[in-house]
Design an enzyme around this catalytic site. Structure first.
Site, PDB file in Angstrom:
ATOM      1  N   TYR A 216      24.651  33.570  36.982  1.00  0.00           N
ATOM      2  CA  TYR A 216      25.865  32.759  37.051  1.00  0.00           C
ATOM      3  C   TYR A 216      25.528  31.286  37.310  1.00  0.00           C
ATOM      4  O   TYR A 216      25.072  30.924  38.386  1.00  0.00           O
ATOM      5  CB  TYR A 216      26.828  33.279  38.119  1.00  0.00           C
ATOM      6  CG  TYR A 216      27.284  34.722  37.919  1.00  0.00           C
ATOM      7  CD1 TYR A 216      27.127  35.353  36.683  1.00  0.00           C
ATOM      8  CD2 TYR A 216      27.865  35.444  38.937  1.00  0.00           C
ATOM      9  CE1 TYR A 216      27.536  36.671  36.481  1.00  0.00           C
ATOM     10  CE2 TYR A 216      28.285  36.767  38.746  1.00  0.00           C
ATOM     11  CZ  TYR A 216      28.107  37.367  37.512  1.00  0.00           C
ATOM     12  OH  TYR A 216      28.511  38.671  37.321  1.00  0.00           O
TER      13      TYR A 216
ATOM     14  N   GLY B 130      44.198  38.670  32.395  1.00  0.00           N
ATOM     15  CA  GLY B 130      44.923  39.167  31.221  1.00  0.00           C
ATOM     16  C   GLY B 130      44.299  38.724  29.909  1.00  0.00           C
ATOM     17  O   GLY B 130      44.688  39.209  28.846  1.00  0.00           O
TER      18      GLY B 130
HETATM   19  P1  NDP Z   1      38.590  38.877  36.772  1.00  0.00           P
HETATM   20  O1  NDP Z   1      39.175  40.074  36.090  1.00  0.00           O
HETATM   21  O2  NDP Z   1      38.283  38.949  38.213  1.00  0.00           O
HETATM   22  O3  NDP Z   1      39.584  37.664  36.489  1.00  0.00           O
HETATM   23  C1  NDP Z   1      39.327  36.365  36.932  1.00  0.00           C
HETATM   24  C2  NDP Z   1      40.501  35.483  36.498  1.00  0.00           C
HETATM   25  O4  NDP Z   1      41.691  35.878  37.192  1.00  0.00           O
HETATM   26  C3  NDP Z   1      40.314  34.020  36.789  1.00  0.00           C
HETATM   27  O5  NDP Z   1      40.802  33.306  35.675  1.00  0.00           O
HETATM   28  C4  NDP Z   1      41.210  33.753  38.008  1.00  0.00           C
HETATM   29  O6  NDP Z   1      41.690  32.445  37.940  1.00  0.00           O
HETATM   30  C5  NDP Z   1      42.308  34.753  37.818  1.00  0.00           C
HETATM   31  N1  NDP Z   1      42.901  35.224  39.049  1.00  0.00           N
HETATM   32  C6  NDP Z   1      42.259  35.791  40.105  1.00  0.00           C
HETATM   33  N2  NDP Z   1      43.120  36.189  41.053  1.00  0.00           N
HETATM   34  C7  NDP Z   1      44.354  35.852  40.596  1.00  0.00           C
HETATM   35  C8  NDP Z   1      45.658  36.007  41.132  1.00  0.00           C
HETATM   36  N3  NDP Z   1      45.864  36.595  42.310  1.00  0.00           N
HETATM   37  N4  NDP Z   1      46.700  35.522  40.398  1.00  0.00           N
HETATM   38  C9  NDP Z   1      46.502  34.937  39.200  1.00  0.00           C
HETATM   39  N5  NDP Z   1      45.280  34.787  38.638  1.00  0.00           N
HETATM   40  C10 NDP Z   1      44.211  35.235  39.325  1.00  0.00           C
HETATM   41  O7  NDP Z   1      37.312  38.445  35.899  1.00  0.00           O
HETATM   42  P2  NDP Z   1      35.749  38.243  36.129  1.00  0.00           P
HETATM   43  O8  NDP Z   1      35.130  38.280  34.804  1.00  0.00           O
HETATM   44  O9  NDP Z   1      35.470  37.060  36.955  1.00  0.00           O
HETATM   45  O10 NDP Z   1      35.289  39.571  36.915  1.00  0.00           O
HETATM   46  C11 NDP Z   1      35.228  39.630  38.331  1.00  0.00           C
HETATM   47  C12 NDP Z   1      33.807  39.531  38.838  1.00  0.00           C
HETATM   48  O11 NDP Z   1      33.021  40.632  38.393  1.00  0.00           O
HETATM   49  C13 NDP Z   1      33.010  38.316  38.318  1.00  0.00           C
HETATM   50  O12 NDP Z   1      33.418  37.114  38.897  1.00  0.00           O
HETATM   51  C14 NDP Z   1      31.609  38.745  38.624  1.00  0.00           C
HETATM   52  O13 NDP Z   1      31.317  38.580  40.000  1.00  0.00           O
HETATM   53  C15 NDP Z   1      31.662  40.220  38.222  1.00  0.00           C
HETATM   54  N6  NDP Z   1      31.270  40.469  36.815  1.00  0.00           N
HETATM   55  C16 NDP Z   1      30.151  41.237  36.588  1.00  0.00           C
HETATM   56  C17 NDP Z   1      29.726  41.488  35.301  1.00  0.00           C
HETATM   57  C18 NDP Z   1      28.500  42.311  35.086  1.00  0.00           C
HETATM   58  O14 NDP Z   1      27.990  42.354  33.967  1.00  0.00           O
HETATM   59  N7  NDP Z   1      27.995  42.968  36.089  1.00  0.00           N
HETATM   60  C19 NDP Z   1      30.433  40.966  34.132  1.00  0.00           C
HETATM   61  C20 NDP Z   1      31.653  40.240  34.477  1.00  0.00           C
HETATM   62  C21 NDP Z   1      32.025  40.026  35.767  1.00  0.00           C
HETATM   63  P3  NDP Z   1      41.823  31.483  39.248  1.00  0.00           P
HETATM   64  O15 NDP Z   1      40.426  31.078  39.596  1.00  0.00           O
HETATM   65  O16 NDP Z   1      42.681  30.383  38.746  1.00  0.00           O
HETATM   66  O17 NDP Z   1      42.466  32.299  40.326  1.00  0.00           O
END
Ligand code: NDP
Length: 285
Positions: free
Chosen positions: A55, A201
């Site tokens: 990351y 979403g």
């Molecule tokens: P998520 O499904 O967690 O979604 C993140 C998005 O949701 C961001 O745009 C965030 O925006 C928004 N969001 C979060 N909380 C809220 C809320 N309460 N209301 C409205 N919007 C919200 O996606 P990720 O891909 O980030 O997955 C989560 C984590 O999983 C990653 O950050 C990482 O640590 C891990 N991961 C691991 C992978 C792997 O290969 N092992 C691959 C992908 C992810 P905002 O910042 O504006 O809140």
């Protein structure tokens, strides 16, 4: 979510709700806001933080390292991941050293193989076990492993010491429920759900517009996004790591973890976005 923690196969307790950090730390102008988001989460009781050497080329780890200053390290549960091409004898020790330096800590609670690469599983497991013995990591696991990968892992010496498998799981992507989740449950390996909010979403546009999701949100007085999180946490063998760079959203996610969906509400969501009835290969991003 009923239980806040889950007991791992090695006896450690792991929080079921954490903070993801992909993309955090990549934009310096957002540093203060993102640090505040992580600190708001910790202040409110979120102890689990998930990151990876990948990351932002270590910048996510560095952001966390700065954010956790002043907190009791032993209360936190820090997870990072090693690139597959670094997950062998030649590179893993250096990789972990850099991760620890970035995080300003001297151990990880959990170290994951980010996805399967060319290095034999036996070698990665041997290295992970050595790191446990040296006290540099407290446990290890894998990520993006499908059922066959898990079976193969459990067939190598000490492969069954793997404590979690982190995979993509959200209301619109339920392939893991067909065989991976049951296999993991049978072998006492929790599933760590990434993208539990389907990236707000973006990974599936109809989720947040769904009348089932909106109706459950209305009943509980929460947002549709919080419903997505409550859905993945409904199953007891699941841990979730939603990511947010905003304190307000982090706190909403914590609240969503406290929501208890009724059997009827779960059934309503299940009917709107059914799990597949046949094997579907693991979804990834
Ligand atoms: P998520 O499904 O967690 O979604 C993140 C998005 O949701 C961001 O745009 C965030 O925006 C928004 N969001 C979060 N909380 C809220 C809320 N309460 N209301 C409205 N919007 C919200 O996606 P990720 O891909 O980030 O997955 C989560 C984590 O999983 C990653 O950050 C990482 O640590 C891990 N991961 C691991 C992978 C792997 O290969 N092992 C691959 C992908 C992810 P905002 O910042 O504006 O809140």
């Amino acid at each position: 979510m009923n239980k806040k923690e889950i007991k791992l196969s090695n006896g450690m307790e792991m929080p079921r709700l954490g903070m993801g950090t992909w993309f955090l730390g990549e934009n310096r102008s957002k540093d203060a806001e993102e640090t505040a988001a992580l600190r708001a989460g910790i202040d409110a009781g979120i102890r689990l933080i998930d990151t990876a050497e990948m990351y932002g080329d270590g910048r996510s780890e560095q952001l966390i390292g700065r954010a956790i200053q002043g907190y009791d390290r032993s209360r936190l549960f820090l997870v990072s991941k090693v690139y597959p091409h670094n997950a062998g004898r030649r590179k893993i020790f250096k990789s972990l050293q850099q991760t620890l330096k970035n995080l300003q800590t001297d151990y990880l609670d959990l170290y994951l193989l980010h996805w399967r690469g060319g290095i034999p599983l036996e070698e990665t497991v041997e290295c992970m076990e050595q790191l446990v013995k040296e006290g540099k990591i407290r446990s290890w696991g894998v990520s993006n492993f499908d059922t066959d990968d898990m079976k193969e892992l459990f067939s190598v010496p000490n492969g069954n010491h793997c404590v979690v498998n982190q995979v993509l799981y959200h209301l619109g992507s339920r392939g893991v429920e067909f065989d991976l989740l049951p296999w993991l449950k049978e072998h006492n390996v929790p599933l760590m759900a990434y993208c539990p909010l389907a990236q707000a979403g973006d990974l599936q546009k109809d989720l947040l517009q769904s009348s089932a999701v909106k109706e459950v949100a209305r009943i509980h007085g929460i947002t549709p996004m919080q419903v997505l999180l409550a859905f993945v946490l409904y199953k007891e063998n699941v841990i979730a790591i939603p990511r947010s760079g905003k304190a307000e959203h982090v706190l909403q996610n914590l609240e969503a973890g406290k929501v208890h969906l009724t059997v009827e509400e779960y059934a309503r969501l299940d009917a709107a976005f059914p799990a597949p009835r046949k094997k579907i290969y693991l979804d990834i991003v």
